[in-house]
Write a protein that holds these residues in place. Structure first.
Motif, mmCIF file in Angstrom:
data_model
loop_
_atom_site.group_PDB
_atom_site.id
_atom_site.type_symbol
_atom_site.label_atom_id
_atom_site.label_comp_id
_atom_site.label_asym_id
_atom_site.label_seq_id
_atom_site.Cartn_x
_atom_site.Cartn_y
_atom_site.Cartn_z
ATOM 1 N N ALA A 50 0.852 -1.187 0.000
ATOM 2 C CA ALA A 50 0.000 0.000 0.000
ATOM 3 C C ALA A 50 0.887 1.235 0.000
ATOM 4 C CB ALA A 50 -0.928 0.013 1.217
ATOM 5 N N THR A 51 0.303 2.372 -0.354
ATOM 6 C CA THR A 51 1.011 3.646 -0.289
ATOM 7 C C THR A 51 0.219 4.609 0.581
ATOM 8 O OG1 THR A 51 -0.094 4.472 -2.288
ATOM 9 C CG2 THR A 51 2.032 3.368 -2.575
ATOM 10 N N GLY A 52 0.928 5.561 1.187
ATOM 11 C CA GLY A 52 0.275 6.552 2.032
ATOM 12 C C GLY A 52 1.194 7.739 2.261
ATOM 13 N N TRP A 53 0.609 8.892 2.551
ATOM 14 C CA TRP A 53 1.380 10.121 2.726
ATOM 15 C C TRP A 53 2.013 10.172 4.112
ATOM 16 C CZ3 TRP A 53 2.177 12.833 -1.536
ATOM 17 C CH2 TRP A 53 1.264 12.697 -2.587
ATOM 18 N N VAL A 54 3.284 10.562 4.165
ATOM 19 C CA VAL A 54 3.941 10.809 5.449
ATOM 20 C C VAL A 54 4.089 12.300 5.715
ATOM 21 C CG1 VAL A 54 5.178 8.630 5.513
ATOM 22 C CG2 VAL A 54 6.228 10.582 4.395
ATOM 23 N N ASP A 55 4.121 13.086 4.652
ATOM 24 C CA ASP A 55 4.233 14.536 4.756
ATOM 25 C C ASP A 55 3.713 15.122 3.451
ATOM 26 O OD1 ASP A 55 4.834 17.009 5.820
ATOM 27 O OD2 ASP A 55 6.908 16.522 6.314
ATOM 28 N N GLU A 56 3.623 16.429 3.393
ATOM 29 C CA GLU A 56 3.123 17.068 2.177
ATOM 30 C C GLU A 56 4.060 16.771 1.008
ATOM 31 O OE1 GLU A 56 1.793 21.491 0.519
ATOM 32 O OE2 GLU A 56 2.406 21.210 2.609
ATOM 33 N N GLY A 57 3.535 16.106 0.000
ATOM 34 C CA GLY A 57 4.326 15.771 -1.173
ATOM 35 C C GLY A 57 5.287 14.617 -0.975
ATOM 36 N N VAL A 58 5.196 13.916 0.151
ATOM 37 C CA VAL A 58 6.108 12.806 0.449
ATOM 38 C C VAL A 58 5.272 11.560 0.740
ATOM 39 C CG1 VAL A 58 7.987 11.962 1.895
ATOM 40 C CG2 VAL A 58 7.781 14.414 1.422
ATOM 41 N N GLU A 59 5.559 10.493 0.021
ATOM 42 C CA GLU A 59 4.766 9.277 0.115
ATOM 43 C C GLU A 59 5.636 8.105 0.558
ATOM 44 O OE1 GLU A 59 1.349 7.785 -2.806
ATOM 45 O OE2 GLU A 59 3.336 7.233 -3.531
ATOM 46 N N ALA A 146 8.293 21.579 18.349
ATOM 47 C CA ALA A 146 9.711 21.469 18.688
ATOM 48 C C ALA A 146 10.258 20.058 18.504
ATOM 49 C CB ALA A 146 9.933 21.916 20.137
ATOM 50 N N ALA A 147 9.402 19.086 18.275
ATOM 51 C CA ALA A 147 9.856 17.702 18.171
ATOM 52 C C ALA A 147 10.606 17.473 16.865
ATOM 53 C CB ALA A 147 8.663 16.759 18.267
ATOM 54 N N ARG A 148 11.672 16.684 16.931
ATOM 55 C CA ARG A 148 12.433 16.365 15.719
ATOM 56 C C ARG A 148 11.652 15.409 14.833
ATOM 57 N NH1 ARG A 148 18.426 14.536 16.600
ATOM 58 N NH2 ARG A 148 18.235 14.623 14.324
ATOM 59 N N THR A 149 11.004 14.427 15.451
ATOM 60 C CA THR A 149 10.187 13.488 14.692
ATOM 61 C C THR A 149 8.718 13.733 15.011
ATOM 62 O OG1 THR A 149 10.327 11.799 16.427
ATOM 63 C CG2 THR A 149 12.005 11.763 14.693
ATOM 64 N N VAL A 170 1.874 4.505 12.552
ATOM 65 C CA VAL A 170 2.342 5.747 11.947
ATOM 66 C C VAL A 170 3.859 5.677 11.802
ATOM 67 C CG1 VAL A 170 0.464 7.183 12.825
ATOM 68 C CG2 VAL A 170 2.536 6.908 14.186
ATOM 69 N N VAL A 171 4.368 6.452 10.863
ATOM 70 C CA VAL A 171 5.812 6.578 10.660
ATOM 71 C C VAL A 171 6.325 7.723 11.529
ATOM 72 C CG1 VAL A 171 7.611 7.210 9.002
ATOM 73 C CG2 VAL A 171 5.763 5.670 8.317
ATOM 74 N N PRO A 172 7.354 7.501 12.361
ATOM 75 C CA PRO A 172 7.974 8.618 13.092
ATOM 76 C C PRO A 172 8.844 9.426 12.127
ATOM 77 C CG PRO A 172 9.115 6.570 13.597
ATOM 78 C CD PRO A 172 7.969 6.207 12.704
ATOM 79 N N TRP A 173 8.283 10.502 11.603
ATOM 80 C CA TRP A 173 8.859 11.185 10.449
ATOM 81 C C TRP A 173 9.706 12.383 10.856
ATOM 82 C CZ3 TRP A 173 10.329 10.244 5.917
ATOM 83 C CH2 TRP A 173 10.496 11.234 4.961
ATOM 84 N N ASN A 174 10.898 12.486 10.258
ATOM 85 C CA ASN A 174 11.800 13.618 10.467
ATOM 86 C C ASN A 174 11.912 14.369 9.144
ATOM 87 O OD1 ASN A 174 14.037 15.366 10.771
ATOM 88 N ND2 ASN A 174 14.934 14.037 12.332
ATOM 89 N N GLN A 175 11.177 15.464 9.033
ATOM 90 C CA GLN A 175 11.137 16.207 7.780
ATOM 91 C C GLN A 175 12.487 16.851 7.473
ATOM 92 O OE1 GLN A 175 11.203 19.619 6.865
ATOM 93 N NE2 GLN A 175 10.598 19.198 4.733
ATOM 94 N N SER A 176 13.203 17.285 8.519
ATOM 95 C CA SER A 176 14.507 17.923 8.306
ATOM 96 C C SER A 176 15.513 16.935 7.729
ATOM 97 C CB SER A 176 15.034 18.506 9.622
ATOM 98 O OG SER A 176 14.168 19.510 10.111
ATOM 99 N N ALA A 177 15.500 15.699 8.237
ATOM 100 C CA ALA A 177 16.405 14.683 7.710
ATOM 101 C C ALA A 177 16.082 14.372 6.255
ATOM 102 C CB ALA A 177 16.320 13.416 8.558
ATOM 103 N N HIS A 178 14.799 14.350 5.931
ATOM 104 C CA HIS A 178 14.408 14.092 4.542
ATOM 105 C C HIS A 178 14.881 15.223 3.634
ATOM 106 C CE1 HIS A 178 12.017 12.710 1.150
ATOM 107 N NE2 HIS A 178 11.483 13.917 1.058
ATOM 108 N N ALA A 179 14.722 16.471 4.086
ATOM 109 C CA ALA A 179 15.139 17.614 3.275
ATOM 110 C C ALA A 179 16.645 17.613 3.053
ATOM 111 C CB ALA A 179 14.697 18.912 3.942
ATOM 112 N N ALA A 180 17.408 17.111 4.049
ATOM 113 C CA ALA A 180 18.867 17.049 3.930
ATOM 114 C C ALA A 180 19.337 15.746 3.294
ATOM 115 C CB ALA A 180 19.502 17.212 5.310
ATOM 116 N N ASN A 181 18.398 14.908 2.874
ATOM 117 C CA ASN A 181 18.701 13.615 2.253
ATOM 118 C C ASN A 181 19.513 12.714 3.183
ATOM 119 O OD1 ASN A 181 18.240 11.943 0.003
ATOM 120 N ND2 ASN A 181 20.324 12.270 -0.740
ATOM 121 N N GLN A 182 19.217 12.794 4.480
ATOM 122 C CA GLN A 182 19.877 11.948 5.463
ATOM 123 C C GLN A 182 19.051 10.678 5.680
ATOM 124 O OE1 GLN A 182 20.185 14.406 8.933
ATOM 125 N NE2 GLN A 182 21.828 15.678 8.094
ATOM 126 N N PRO A 183 19.700 9.545 5.913
ATOM 127 C CA PRO A 183 18.956 8.299 6.125
ATOM 128 C C PRO A 183 18.166 8.326 7.430
ATOM 129 C CG PRO A 183 21.297 7.970 6.514
ATOM 130 C CD PRO A 183 21.161 9.342 5.939
#
Length: 204
Positions: A50-59, A146-149, A170-183
């Motif tokens: 299945a697919t689902g959104w984790v953030d705006e524009g991020v699946e 203020a939370a990182r995830t 739910v996915v514990p999502w770190n938007q900053s890590a995604h923007a910096a292309n960090q694993p």
């Protein structure tokens, strides 16, 4: 011309103007845009995806192995051609946790039934051959600024058909890590779990 005739003429002019405005919006393509967020789900003999959104524009893509109970989620990078975020949960272990809670409630209910002279209800068990369904859905979960995830924008629901229990992750999502292309990696978070089916099917 009487007052009634003037009123009819005025209503006619207003109607023509309104129709013209709507026609102009249609022809110029200026109708307010509504963002459509599509998700998908499919299954084979021992797997579901299945697919689902984790953030705006991020699946994320979710993959469930029926035999092992392993649920994996992966988010592709928007900069490199790979999956930079991976998360995992064991559905069978979480199913057992929910069953333990359900059986504790069932024990209290059976005590009440015994006082009323009714037979006890059998306890739930994890089936030897579990049958799963999986879908995703959106939920506006409160997120600390203020939370990182933060919890993902979508939940993935896994239902075990024999017990009628539904688990929501739910996915514990770190938007900053995604923007910096960090694993990113870690466990999927079990957000909720409950029993919705009423039939009690014993382990086969």
């Amino acid at each position: 011309m009487g007052k009634l005739g003037k009123l009819n003429n005025l209503l006619g002019v207003v109607g023509v103007l309104g129709l013209g405005i709507l026609l102009g919006i249609f022809l110029t393509g200026r109708w307010p845009a509504t963002q459509v967020q599509a998700v998908a789900t499919d299954r084979a003999e021992n797997y579901a995806i299945a697919t689902g959104w984790v953030d705006e524009g991020v699946e994320a893509v979710y993959f469930l192995d029926f035999l092992t109970g392993t649920l994996r989620a992966a988010v592709p990078s928007n900069q490199t051609r790979d999956f930079r975020a991976r998360f995992e949960a064991n559905v069978l272990a979480d199913l057992q946790k929910v069953i333990d809670i359900q059986n504790a409630n069932l024990a209290a209910a059976n005590a009440q039934r015994a006082r009323s002279g009714l037979p006890p209800l059998p306890p739930l068990q994890v089936p030897q051959n579990p049958r799963f369904l999986m879908v995703t859905g959106n939920l506006d979960i409160r997120r600390g600024a203020a939370a990182r995830t933060r919890p993902s924008a979508a939940l993935v629901y896994v239902a075990e058909v024999n017990t009628g229990i539904v688990l929501a992750y739910v996915v514990p999502w770190n938007q900053s890590a995604h923007a910096a292309n960090q694993p990113q990696s870690g466990p999927l978070e079990l957000w909720a779990g409950d029993r919705f089916g009423t039939a009690v099917l014993r382990t086969q």
